[in-house]
Design a protein around this motif. Structure first.
Motif, PDB file in Angstrom:
ATOM      1  N   TRP A 132     -12.140  -2.504  -4.683  1.00 57.57           N
ATOM      2  CA  TRP A 132     -12.039  -2.756  -3.235  1.00 57.57           C
ATOM      3  C   TRP A 132     -13.016  -1.919  -2.442  1.00 57.57           C
ATOM      4  O   TRP A 132     -13.440  -2.313  -1.363  1.00 57.57           O
ATOM      5  CB  TRP A 132     -10.622  -2.471  -2.735  1.00 57.57           C
ATOM      6  N   GLN A 177      -4.364  -5.281   2.976  1.00 62.37           N
ATOM      7  CA  GLN A 177      -3.484  -6.391   2.598  1.00 62.37           C
ATOM      8  C   GLN A 177      -3.041  -6.275   1.146  1.00 62.37           C
ATOM      9  O   GLN A 177      -1.888  -6.561   0.815  1.00 62.37           O
ATOM     10  CB  GLN A 177      -4.190  -7.730   2.812  1.00 62.37           C
ATOM     11  N   MET A 178      -4.009  -5.838   0.317  1.00 60.24           N
ATOM     12  CA  MET A 178      -3.658  -5.723  -1.091  1.00 60.24           C
ATOM     13  C   MET A 178      -2.625  -4.628  -1.283  1.00 60.24           C
ATOM     14  O   MET A 178      -1.717  -4.767  -2.099  1.00 60.24           O
ATOM     15  CB  MET A 178      -4.901  -5.438  -1.935  1.00 60.24           C
ATOM     16  N   SER A 179      -2.782  -3.521  -0.513  1.00 58.79           N
ATOM     17  CA  SER A 179      -1.826  -2.433  -0.701  1.00 58.79           C
ATOM     18  C   SER A 179      -0.451  -2.900  -0.198  1.00 58.79           C
ATOM     19  O   SER A 179       0.578  -2.619  -0.806  1.00 58.79           O
ATOM     20  CB  SER A 179      -2.320  -1.161  -0.014  1.00 58.79           C
ATOM     21  N   GLU A 180      -0.506  -3.682   0.924  1.00 56.55           N
ATOM     22  CA  GLU A 180       0.736  -4.233   1.456  1.00 56.55           C
ATOM     23  C   GLU A 180       1.372  -5.147   0.408  1.00 56.55           C
ATOM     24  O   GLU A 180       2.568  -5.072   0.134  1.00 56.55           O
ATOM     25  CB  GLU A 180       0.406  -5.038   2.711  1.00 56.55           C
ATOM     26  N   LEU A 181       0.467  -5.988  -0.160  1.00 52.08           N
ATOM     27  CA  LEU A 181       0.936  -6.949  -1.158  1.00 52.08           C
ATOM     28  C   LEU A 181       1.530  -6.221  -2.358  1.00 52.08           C
ATOM     29  O   LEU A 181       2.563  -6.614  -2.906  1.00 52.08           O
ATOM     30  CB  LEU A 181      -0.230  -7.826  -1.598  1.00 52.08           C
ATOM     31  N   LYS A 182       0.855  -5.119  -2.705  1.00 50.29           N
ATOM     32  CA  LYS A 182       1.312  -4.314  -3.837  1.00 50.29           C
ATOM     33  C   LYS A 182       2.726  -3.807  -3.569  1.00 50.29           C
ATOM     34  O   LYS A 182       3.619  -3.968  -4.409  1.00 50.29           O
ATOM     35  CB  LYS A 182       0.375  -3.112  -4.015  1.00 50.29           C
ATOM     36  N   SER A 183       2.857  -3.205  -2.352  1.00 50.26           N
ATOM     37  CA  SER A 183       4.169  -2.623  -2.069  1.00 50.26           C
ATOM     38  C   SER A 183       5.212  -3.732  -1.944  1.00 50.26           C
ATOM     39  O   SER A 183       6.336  -3.595  -2.432  1.00 50.26           O
ATOM     40  CB  SER A 183       4.116  -1.752  -0.816  1.00 50.26           C
ATOM     41  N   THR A 184       4.763  -4.874  -1.303  1.00 52.49           N
ATOM     42  CA  THR A 184       5.697  -5.996  -1.172  1.00 52.49           C
ATOM     43  C   THR A 184       6.102  -6.493  -2.549  1.00 52.49           C
ATOM     44  O   THR A 184       7.289  -6.708  -2.815  1.00 52.49           O
ATOM     45  CB  THR A 184       5.036  -7.150  -0.406  1.00 52.49           C
ATOM     46  N   THR A 185       5.072  -6.651  -3.396  1.00 47.82           N
ATOM     47  CA  THR A 185       5.342  -7.132  -4.743  1.00 47.82           C
ATOM     48  C   THR A 185       6.244  -6.164  -5.475  1.00 47.82           C
ATOM     49  O   THR A 185       7.216  -6.564  -6.129  1.00 47.82           O
ATOM     50  CB  THR A 185       4.028  -7.308  -5.511  1.00 47.82           C
ATOM     51  N   LYS A 191       9.534  -6.494  -4.075  1.00 49.53           N
ATOM     52  CA  LYS A 191      10.136  -7.747  -4.539  1.00 49.53           C
ATOM     53  C   LYS A 191      10.591  -7.596  -5.997  1.00 49.53           C
ATOM     54  O   LYS A 191      11.667  -8.013  -6.372  1.00 49.53           O
ATOM     55  CB  LYS A 191       9.105  -8.866  -4.417  1.00 49.53           C
TER      56      LYS A 191
END
Lengths: 319, 803
Positions: free
Chosen positions: B345, B375-383, B386
């Motif tokens: 990144w 966004q990826m870090s957000e996605l990471k934490s979201t994932t 989840k």
């Protein structure tokens, strides 16, 4: 000048007498050109010398004093002339003997400014002729065909014709015709009429002596004739042609004659061609039939008053 | 792409330069030729001027003479005078003649009065005669025949002379217009030639004068003068140009042409320019070396070419530079994009300092990079969140499943009981519940449906089930159980959830079923004698679902069952199962299905049949509601001495010995039934961890598992009479790091491995082993085994220690 020539003659005569063999003087019709190449070649290549005859070529000093004049006056021994002039002279009382005929076919042309399909197209035209002679065949053609040509005599420059005052001019195929071509004027076969095609193929250049000289120096004349023939035969060989022209050009230079090699080469080639019959043989003799034809034609149009016999004029060394 | 652009630009430049060079070369070439003609015209004009100087004098004198002829008739003296005067007054005129026609003067065929310069004096003489037959001369003939004046072609006067002369000849007319002769003036050609050669057109060029008869009057090679003509040269040199020049000159045309081969031998090629001199019908020409004529053109072209080449290279260089500058960041951008795509990144971006479009592109890239990172870090934490939730949901599902009895047959030694249940939540966890247990030869069972689905329903279900478990036996009657449950749930029911519930107590002795249906779907009763298979009809008022009103009334009903009668309970997830056309499975279909199957098959097969039918109905449509079914069939009055003991029914003592074979790694610790002992245990395990190099994480996990097991012993193994009861925790490990942990206590018999439920009503500390606890222990340990030897509980847990 005459005085000088006279002195020279005496000197030569004395020298000749002293050596028990005389120098034979041979004169062409005028200043040096390829027309007389045979003489120059025989001299240059030593053909005279090889036969043990001492020859000196003597050119006429001025246009108004021809070689025939010189022969008449003893200024030369062998002169060149055209048969027609010889006949005229014979008629006028000057007897010459033909010892060698080189020309076989006539070189006489009429060069017209406009194209012509035959002699009829020359009717009423103004045509230049030479003041020096050689025009009689043209006149006889005029008479023969009743062309009513306005003949104007002029001296030997093509400029008069080029200026446009003549419709046509008499010309030798080896000389004036080519000069006109060399001026840049464009001519085709349609601008040329060969006199021999219409009236008579009169033989031209031949070598003449007085009967007296003939009796005196028959042997030397024979040698001269042999040498001259030998020279022409040499010149007829294609590979010798360049050297022949060299010899001519050398002569031109010696006499400060203004001409050029191209023309001299053309002249030599044409003269050689005119020495041959249509079948390519050089007979070196006067044709008896044409001789008689010429005599009768000349008589017809008043150029001869009396008959002339072939044998009165022609000496045939071959016999 | 850059190469393609450069190639195109290069080709365009080359074509452009070629066109410009060709155009300018053609133009300058044309100009050079025009320039040559202009120079030649200057010479021609000079020649004309010299000729006209003479011709005008002659013309004027001629006209004057004609006037005299008209007025009085000219005599010899007049002719003498005029010829003398013209020679005397005109330095260029070397001679003059009046040549009269034959017999102009009677008896005189020839009469030419000639004056000439001789040794500085003018001498007049009378010429004409056989030796001087001027009537045949061109200067006499041409004017008299043509009526026009005439410049003769040059001639050499006298054989000894080397000087070329030319004569202007004027036709003299008498009063009646008849030509009576000519009047001429001679000039030396040198006079003309001086002007012909007055200047060179170019370096190493020479001029020529060509007469009407073609002869050169002037030439760079003097030996050609009066000897050669352009035509003889054309033959000698096989030159078409000279031939054309000869013909053009004869016609009075102008022109030019190349002599030699300008392509093969440029340096030795010549250009011939020629223009007519109309007065004399001569031609003046110039022979010029091609390089001299085109030197300016050549030099200009050369300079132009050099400059063009330089410009070309500069422009091309600039183009290459620009394209490279444009394309190299693009390449770098492409690489960066690839790097970013590969997951780097923070990949470097090309450094662009100039604030142009590329800079904007770089900024966009940087922004994209930043956005991607965040966004990826957000996605990471979201994932991760989840995944955590999913993981937790999975655990929750397992926990939920572990809450309900799911080992069938639950009473393998009781041939009089055939029960089978099936529950499938629509999501990870569901809100359906069922439970049953056996006590005092009575079979307590319940099946319910919490309103809603998912985690909230699941939690509500867990609570409901726990309450049922807790109060069922003490309550003893179904309506009391329901009331108790309703009271417990509706008391703090802030979420306003409710449960439909069917609670039944079946006396296995008599077959009397007392039940309370709290708003639940009526079960299907399948009489063994085949007399009926239908929904249970309940008289009287209907009970409400529990959880709505704390004091809602609930009535009990009774039904006498016979042996082998089948009771089929279910939740609405069955009858309301939808297919893709939203068509319900429906009550009639259920009853028909059950009727067709009949009641004399094992309950498991019955449920399998119903499930197969409902799945056939759904035909792959997603399950929208939790689906639960329970079917039971009994033989009443058969087993009277069975005494089930809660949780201990499988704890059987045998005559085995407790193993005391130990390795050098054997360690043990003695603990008492005090919850504070957990700390002692923890530090002991940590000590072992250090000693045997256990993985930190594993050490902690093991600690957690042991904590769970030990706490269980502390809490439940012994009576809470205030006395201290000791028990042992030991550890051993073989050479393969297979560790064995044992808890040996002399408390009441208790097999935690068979405890399938977790009492969620208790706090973690209060909760005994089993349920959540044993699940965790099993997860951490590779194996968990229980033994009862010599009135001692031995819980053996084995796990391979990680380094």
């Amino acid at each position: 000048m005459q005085k000088k020539i006279g002195l020279l003659f005496i000197l030569l005569f004395l020298l000749g007498s002293a050596a028990f063999s005389r120098t034979i003087r041979i004169s062409p019709q005028w200043t040096p050109q390829a027309q007389f190449a045979g003489l120059y070649i025989a001299e240059k290549k030593g053909f005279f010398k090889d036969l043990g005859v001492d020859v000196k070529i003597v050119h006429p000093a001025a246009a108004t004093h021809s070689d025939i004049d010189m022969l008449r006056e003893g200024e030369t021994d062998i002169a060149m002339s055209q048969l027609l002039d010889v006949l005229s002279n014979y008629d006028a009382g000057f007897h010459m003997l033909n010892v060698l005929q080189t020309n076989e076919r006539s070189s006489l042309l009429i060069v017209s400014r406009d194209t012509v399909n035959g002699v009829e197209d020359l009717r009423g035209k103004t045509i230049g002729n030479w003041k020096a002679g050689f025009s009689d065949c043209g006149f006889m053609m005029d008479s023969e065909y009743g062309l009513d040509i306005n003949w104007v005599s002029y001296n030997n420059t093509i400029s008069v014709f080029l200026s446009g005052v003549f419709d046509a001019t008499l010309a030798m195929d080896f000389n004036e015709y080519y000069q006109i071509l060399m001026s840049g004027m464009e001519l085709s076969d349609k601008n040329v009429i060969r006199i021999s095609d219409y009236v008579i193929d009169a033989q031209e250049d031949g070598y003449y002596v007085t009967p007296e000289f003939y009796q005196e120096c028959k042997e030397e004349i024979g040698k001269c004739v042999t040498a001259i023939k030998e020279a022409w035969e040499w010149a007829r060989i294609e590979s010798n042609r360049d050297e022949a022209v060299d010899i001519v050009m050398e002569k031109l230079k010696e006499f400060n004659v203004k001409s050029n090699r191209i023309h001299q080469r053309y002249m030599l080639d044409t003269i050689l061609k005119n020495m041959e019959t249509k079948s390519g043989v050089a007979p070196y003799m006067v044709d008896r039939q044409r001789f008689d034809q010429l005599v009768s034609l000349m008589k017809k149009y008043g150029f001869l008053l009396n008959d002339v016999e072939y044998d009165d004029i022609v000496i045939n060394f071959e016999k | 792409m850059a190469f393609f652009i450069m190639m195109n630009v290069g080709v365009c430049f080359l074509i452009g330069f070629y066109m410009i060079i060709k155009w300018s070369t053609d133009h300058t070439r044309k100009t050079a030729i025009e320039n040559s003609f202009n120079k030649l015209e200057l010479i021609e004009q000079n020649i004309e001027m010299q000729l006209s100087k003479v011709s005008s004098v002659v013309d004027n004198f001629g006209k004057a003479m004609e006037t005299i002829l008209k007025e009085k008739g000219a005599d010899y003296a007049d002719f003498q005078s005029v010829t003398r005067t013209i020679v005397e007054q005109n330095p260029n005129v070397v001679g003059s003649i009046v040549a009269l026609k034959p017999y102009y003067f009677p008896k005189e065929e020839y009469c030419a009065i000639y004056s000439s310069k001789q040794n500085g004096n003018v001498v007049t003489e009378k010429l004409g005669g056989i030796d001087y037959d001027y009537f045949t001369a061109d200067w006499y003939l041409v004017p008299t025949l043509s009526g026009s004046s005439y410049w003769t072609d040059p001639y050499v006067e006298g054989e000894a002379s080397s000087t070329e002369m030319t004569t202007y000849s004027y036709p003299l007319r008498d009063s009646s217009g008849n030509i009576i002769g000519v009047f001429t003036a001679d000039i030396s050609l040198d006079v003309i030639n001086n002007y012909v050669n007055s200047f060179q057109l170019y370096e190493n060029s020479y001029n020529m004068l060509i007469a009407r008869n073609g002869l050169y009057l002037s030439h760079g090679d003097p030996s050609k003068i009066m000897c050669e003509t352009p035509m003889t040269d054309a033959i000698a040199y096989r030159s078409e140009t000279l031939k054309k020049m000869a013909v053009d000159a004869s016609k009075g045309n102008r022109g030019y042409g190349v002599l030699g081969d300008a392509h093969k031998d440029y340096d030795n090629a010549f250009l011939a320019f020629y223009i007519p001199v109309p007065a004399a019908h001569w031609t003046v020409a110039a022979i010029c070396p091609v390089p001299s004529v085109f030197i300016d053109t050549y030099e200009m072209g050369n300079k132009f070419f050099r400059v063009s080449i330089i410009i070309f290279f500069i422009l091309f260089g600039l183009t290459v530079l620009i394209i490279t500058r444009l394309s190299s960041p693009l390449k770098a951008f492409a690489k960066s994009a690839r790097d970013i795509a590969d997951g780097n990144w923070t990949a470097d971006l090309p450094n662009i300092t100039v604030k142009d479009e590329l800079y904007q592109m770089r900024e966009s890239f940087r922004y994209m990079q930043k956005s991607l990172i965040s966004q990826m870090s957000e996605l990471k934490s979201t994932t991760a969140a989840k995944e955590r939730v999913e993981g937790e949901l999975n655990i929750a599902r397992n926990i939920q499943m572990s809450m309900i009895p799911k080992i069938f047959p639950p009473y393998p030694d009781r041939t009089d009981i055939d029960i089978y249940a099936f529950m499938r939540p629509a999501k990870e966890v569901g809100g359906d519940l069922y439970d049953f247990f056996l006590a005092d030869n009575k079979f307590y069972f319940t099946l319910g449906d919490v309103s809603g689905k998912g985690v909230p329903a699941a939690l509500f279900m867990a609570v409901s089930r726990s309450i049922f478990r807790t109060i069922a036996q003490p309550a003893g009657q179904p309506e009391l159980i329901v009331r108790g449950m309703n009271a417990a749930i509706s008391g703090d029911n802030e979420s306003n959830m409710f449960v439909t519930l069917f609670v039944g107590i079946l006396d296995l002795e008599t077959g009397l079923l007392s039940y309370c249906n709290a708003g639940h779907n009526p079960p299907v009763v399948m009489r063994a004698d085949g007399s009926s298979t239908d929904f249970l009809q309940t008289e009287g008022r209907k009970n409400l679902p529990i959880g709505l009103f704390e004091d809602a009334p609930y009535d009990k009903h009774e039904l006498q069952l016979n042996s082998h009668d089948t009771l089929f309970l279910y939740t609405d997830g069955l009858t309301e199962a939808e297919n893709s056309k939203a068509e319900l499975y429906s009550d009639p279909r259920l009853v028909n299905m059950l009727r067709s199957v009949g009641s004399h098959i094992p309950m498991r097969d019955l449920l399998d049949n119903v499930l197969a039918d409902v799945e056939a109905h759904a035909a792959g449509a997603a399950q929208s509601d939790d689906l639960t079914m329970m079917a039971m069939s009994f033989v009443f009055g058969q087993n009277t001495d069975a005494a089930a003991t809660d949780g201990t029914e499988n704890a059987v003592e045998d005559e085995k010995e407790i193993s005391d074979v130990h390795s050098a790694n054997y360690r043990s610790v003695e603990l008492v039934n005090n919850i504070d002992q957990i700390n002692n245990m923890t530090s002991w395990v940590e000590g072992l961890g250090d000693e045997f190099g256990m993985n930190m994480a594993q050490s902690m996990s093991i600690n957690l598992a042991l904590e769970e097991a030990v706490a269980n012993v502390i809490m439940y193994a012994y009576p809470k009479d205030g006395n201290e009861y000791k028990f042992l925790l030991d550890f051993d490990m073989d050479e393969n790091r297979n560790s064995t942990w044992r808890i040996i206590d002399s408390g009441r018999p208790f097999n935690p491995t068979t405890k399938a439920d977790a009492d969620t009503t208790l706090s973690a500390e209060e909760r005994g082993i089993g349920g959540l606890g044993i699940l965790m222990v099993k997860k951490i340990m590779d194996s968990v085994e229980y033994e009862r030897i010599h009135k001692q509980n031995i819980l053996t847990m084995k796990v391979v220690l990680k380094d």
